[in-house]
Design a protein around this motif. Structure first.
Motif, mmCIF file in Angstrom:
data_model
loop_
_atom_site.group_PDB
_atom_site.id
_atom_site.type_symbol
_atom_site.label_atom_id
_atom_site.label_comp_id
_atom_site.label_asym_id
_atom_site.label_seq_id
_atom_site.Cartn_x
_atom_site.Cartn_y
_atom_site.Cartn_z
ATOM 1 N N UNK A 125 83.675 -9.217 58.403
ATOM 2 C CA UNK A 125 83.504 -10.594 58.842
ATOM 3 C C UNK A 125 83.765 -11.547 57.686
ATOM 4 N N UNK A 126 84.642 -12.476 57.899
ATOM 5 C CA UNK A 126 84.913 -13.520 56.915
ATOM 6 C C UNK A 126 84.772 -14.865 57.605
ATOM 7 N N UNK A 127 84.492 -15.866 56.814
ATOM 8 C CA UNK A 127 84.458 -17.227 57.370
ATOM 9 C C UNK A 127 85.125 -18.177 56.391
ATOM 10 N N UNK A 128 85.699 -19.216 56.944
ATOM 11 C CA UNK A 128 86.382 -20.197 56.111
ATOM 12 C C UNK A 128 85.398 -20.819 55.139
ATOM 13 N N UNK A 129 85.869 -21.083 53.942
ATOM 14 C CA UNK A 129 85.011 -21.663 52.918
ATOM 15 C C UNK A 129 85.624 -22.968 52.413
ATOM 16 N N UNK A 130 84.787 -23.965 52.240
ATOM 17 C CA UNK A 130 85.256 -25.239 51.695
ATOM 18 C C UNK A 130 85.388 -25.123 50.180
ATOM 19 N N UNK A 131 86.196 -25.974 49.607
ATOM 20 C CA UNK A 131 86.419 -25.920 48.163
ATOM 21 C C UNK A 131 85.164 -26.384 47.430
ATOM 22 N N UNK A 132 84.679 -25.606 46.464
ATOM 23 C CA UNK A 132 83.479 -26.027 45.725
ATOM 24 C C UNK A 132 83.762 -27.263 44.875
ATOM 25 N N UNK A 187 75.398 -27.017 39.951
ATOM 26 C CA UNK A 187 76.500 -26.124 40.308
ATOM 27 C C UNK A 187 76.406 -25.719 41.780
ATOM 28 N N UNK A 188 77.541 -25.745 42.470
ATOM 29 C CA UNK A 188 77.550 -25.299 43.868
ATOM 30 C C UNK A 188 78.286 -23.973 44.036
ATOM 31 N N UNK A 189 78.671 -23.348 42.926
ATOM 32 C CA UNK A 189 79.237 -21.996 42.926
ATOM 33 C C UNK A 189 79.020 -21.399 41.537
ATOM 34 N N UNK A 190 78.662 -20.123 41.500
ATOM 35 C CA UNK A 190 78.545 -19.393 40.252
ATOM 36 C C UNK A 190 79.575 -18.267 40.251
ATOM 37 N N UNK A 191 80.135 -18.004 39.090
ATOM 38 C CA UNK A 191 81.105 -16.919 38.987
ATOM 39 C C UNK A 191 81.048 -16.273 37.628
ATOM 40 N N UNK A 243 90.549 -22.562 45.449
ATOM 41 C CA UNK A 243 91.317 -23.514 46.262
ATOM 42 C C UNK A 243 91.713 -22.954 47.622
ATOM 43 N N UNK A 244 91.826 -21.661 47.736
ATOM 44 C CA UNK A 244 92.229 -21.040 49.007
ATOM 45 C C UNK A 244 91.372 -19.798 49.219
ATOM 46 N N UNK A 245 90.110 -20.028 49.517
ATOM 47 C CA UNK A 245 89.188 -18.905 49.623
ATOM 48 C C UNK A 245 88.540 -18.772 50.981
ATOM 49 N N UNK A 246 87.947 -17.629 51.174
ATOM 50 C CA UNK A 246 87.123 -17.377 52.346
ATOM 51 C C UNK A 246 85.893 -16.600 51.882
ATOM 52 N N UNK A 247 84.881 -16.604 52.706
ATOM 53 C CA UNK A 247 83.595 -16.070 52.283
ATOM 54 C C UNK A 247 83.226 -14.805 53.053
ATOM 55 N N UNK A 248 82.726 -13.815 52.324
ATOM 56 C CA UNK A 248 82.185 -12.609 52.951
ATOM 57 C C UNK A 248 80.746 -12.435 52.472
ATOM 58 N N UNK A 249 79.940 -11.837 53.310
ATOM 59 C CA UNK A 249 78.562 -11.530 52.915
ATOM 60 C C UNK A 249 78.453 -10.035 52.650
ATOM 61 N N UNK A 250 77.875 -9.706 51.513
ATOM 62 C CA UNK A 250 77.723 -8.296 51.144
ATOM 63 C C UNK A 250 76.278 -8.030 50.754
ATOM 64 N N UNK A 251 75.938 -6.750 50.711
ATOM 65 C CA UNK A 251 74.585 -6.340 50.339
ATOM 66 C C UNK A 251 74.416 -6.390 48.828
ATOM 67 N N UNK A 252 73.180 -6.505 48.407
ATOM 68 C CA UNK A 252 72.848 -6.528 46.989
ATOM 69 C C UNK A 252 71.748 -5.504 46.738
ATOM 70 N N UNK A 253 72.008 -4.565 45.818
ATOM 71 C CA UNK A 253 71.004 -3.565 45.503
ATOM 72 C C UNK A 253 69.890 -4.153 44.652
ATOM 73 N N UNK A 254 68.725 -3.512 44.720
ATOM 74 C CA UNK A 254 67.576 -3.959 43.931
ATOM 75 C C UNK A 254 66.879 -2.747 43.329
ATOM 76 N N UNK A 255 66.675 -2.772 42.016
ATOM 77 C CA UNK A 255 65.930 -1.724 41.342
ATOM 78 C C UNK A 255 64.815 -2.376 40.541
#
Length: 449
Positions: A125-132, A187-191, A243-255
């Motif tokens: 599943x992907x969804x359109x993402x606005x430019x940060x 910040x509205x995006x971290x990378x 500039x031309x991205x889309x968003x996916x949601x993924x799992x995040x592990x926790x230890x």
């Protein structure tokens, strides 16, 4: 993670045909053996199996011992396959061996393709993402042998409107604190352009504030980027997501409250990466420590509670953020077909002598020395108050018990629309499923008749 396509109406028919071809190739292997009985057909199989066993024993002696035993193990591991080939050539069995290998290779190729076509991948599943508007990227100039400078990532990111925080290799920084400060400043995006350990630390801050996270494949191996379908050969292409991205949601592990994006290792590997010399000489450090870690005074055994199942006296335990298709996928270029299935992958290893090493070589995942599972919660214990842990390759020590869980869909990842995509790993061959797939429709038709 790349878009995937579902199999059309003809998919099941193609899968059935391939399954029948796989069965036919297996039957062909058996016929070759029967026809070649008088010309050494059984010798081909027996010699090949014996060569595999002797090679596995040699590898075990090489890894688990020192001195003359290690030297003897190395010789066995090298000489045994060569001896098998010489035997085939000397006795004129090479043609039989070649035909058997071809038949078995065709059988495996058809079987894997049939299984893949019979169960099409669930689309990501992907969804359109606005430019940060205010993206902030943290970059490690030493990561990946200097990829940040080699691919001009700072300049490229700033051209696209991002603020870059360039780490100083001579002054270790708290990247999580830097990420928190960036969020506080709007910040509205971290990378991150760096290794997977750094990716995980900043991803945790992004998930905490429900901000999109950008992965730039500037590390050494870039496992997380690979499983997201990103370009690892040119990390600058990852910046196209701004500039031309889309968003996916993924799992995040926790230890134990710390995030991980790939794997957590306990036992032998975790002990090895604790050593300072490991960074500069991985193979040499591992070989010098293995005898003590496997058989000597440094032996450490782990117990784990995997959901409702107990694993006892494991030498090594690996927990992954979503499972790999098979244990073979964990080596080198191993891939996870999905990062959003909501399950941990668990791999436990217990090999204590040459016989068990041979059993593992012959039987693979069916060996008693290898446990492959999936779970939602893994609790690792030992008789020590704390144990070494490798979290996404980073050497840590944690108090016991250590608990691993998963946060389904916790991380929003911004990826370019145009990306190489994930190569779907070949499924493990299950011959019961192959036979069922090959003859199910015929059996159903006869039943209805």
């Amino acid at each position: 993670m790349g878009r995937t396509r579902t199999t059309g109406p003809g998919g099941n028919g193609a899968a059935r045909l391939l399954a029948r071809l796989a069965v036919l190739a297996v039957v062909g292997s058996v016929l070759v053996l029967v026809l070649a009985l008088g010309e050494g057909g059984l010798v081909v199989v027996g010699a090949g199996l014996l060569g595999l066993i002797v090679c596995a024993v040699g590898v075990w002696w090489f890894v688990a011992h020192r001195g003359l035993v290690r030297l003897g193990g190395a010789l066995l591991a090298v000489v045994s396959p060569v001896a098998v080939l010489v035997l085939f050539a000397h006795d004129g069995l090479w043609l039989t061996a070649l035909v058997l290998c071809l038949c078995w290779g065709v059988a495996l190729a058809c079987a894997r393709t049939a299984l893949r076509k019979s169960r099409p991948e669930r689309p990501t599943r992907t969804r359109a993402a606005s430019r940060p508007n205010r993206p902030v990227l943290i970059m490690n100039p030493k990561s990946g042998g200097g990829k940040v400078g080699r691919f001009a990532l700072v300049e490229r990111a700033e051209e696209l409107g991002a603020r870059v925080i360039l780490l100083d290799p001579s002054a270790p920084a708290d990247v999580a604190a830097l990420a928190r400060q960036a969020v506080a400043e709007g910040a509205d995006l971290l990378g991150v352009a760096g290794g997977d350990g750094t990716q995980a630390l900043v991803a945790a801050i992004a998930a905490e504030h429900d901000l999109p996270f950008l992965v730039v494949s500037a590390g050494t191996r870039n496992h997380f980027a690979m499983d997201l379908g990103l370009d690892r050969s040119d990390p600058s292409r990852c910046l196209d997501a701004l500039t031309a991205g889309e968003e996916v949601r993924v799992d995040l592990g926790d230890i134990a409250g710390r995030a991980f994006v790939n794997t957590v290792s306990f036992g032998v590997y975790a002990d090895v990466v604790q050593r300072p010399e490991y960074r500069d000489d991985k193979a040499g450090t591992a070989l010098s420590l293995m005898p003590d870690l496997l058989l000597g005074e440094g032996v450490r055994r782990l117990d784990a509670r995997v959901d409702g199942t107990t694993l006892s006296s494991q030498q090594a335990l690996l927990v992954s953020n979503n499972p790999y298709t098979s244990p073979d996928e964990l080596s080198g270029g191993g891939r996870r077909p999905r990062l959003d299935d909501g399950e941990l992958g668990v791999l436990g290893i217990r090999v204590e002598d040459a016989a068990q090493a041979a059993d593992l070589a012959v039987r693979g995942s069916e060996s008693t020395g290898l446990t492959v599972m999936t779970a939602h919660r893994v609790e690792v214990t030992t008789d020590a108050d704390e144990i070494p842990v490798a979290v996404d390759g980073e050497a840590l020590r944690m108090p016991t018990p250590v608990v691993c869980t998963l946060r389904p869909g916790a991380l929003r990842v911004l990826v370019p629309r145009d990306r190489p995509g994930v190569v779907v790993p070949e499924p493990p061959v299950n011959w019961r499923r192959i036979i069922d797939l090959a003859f199910r429709r015929t059996a159903d038709a006869q039943t209805r008749a």
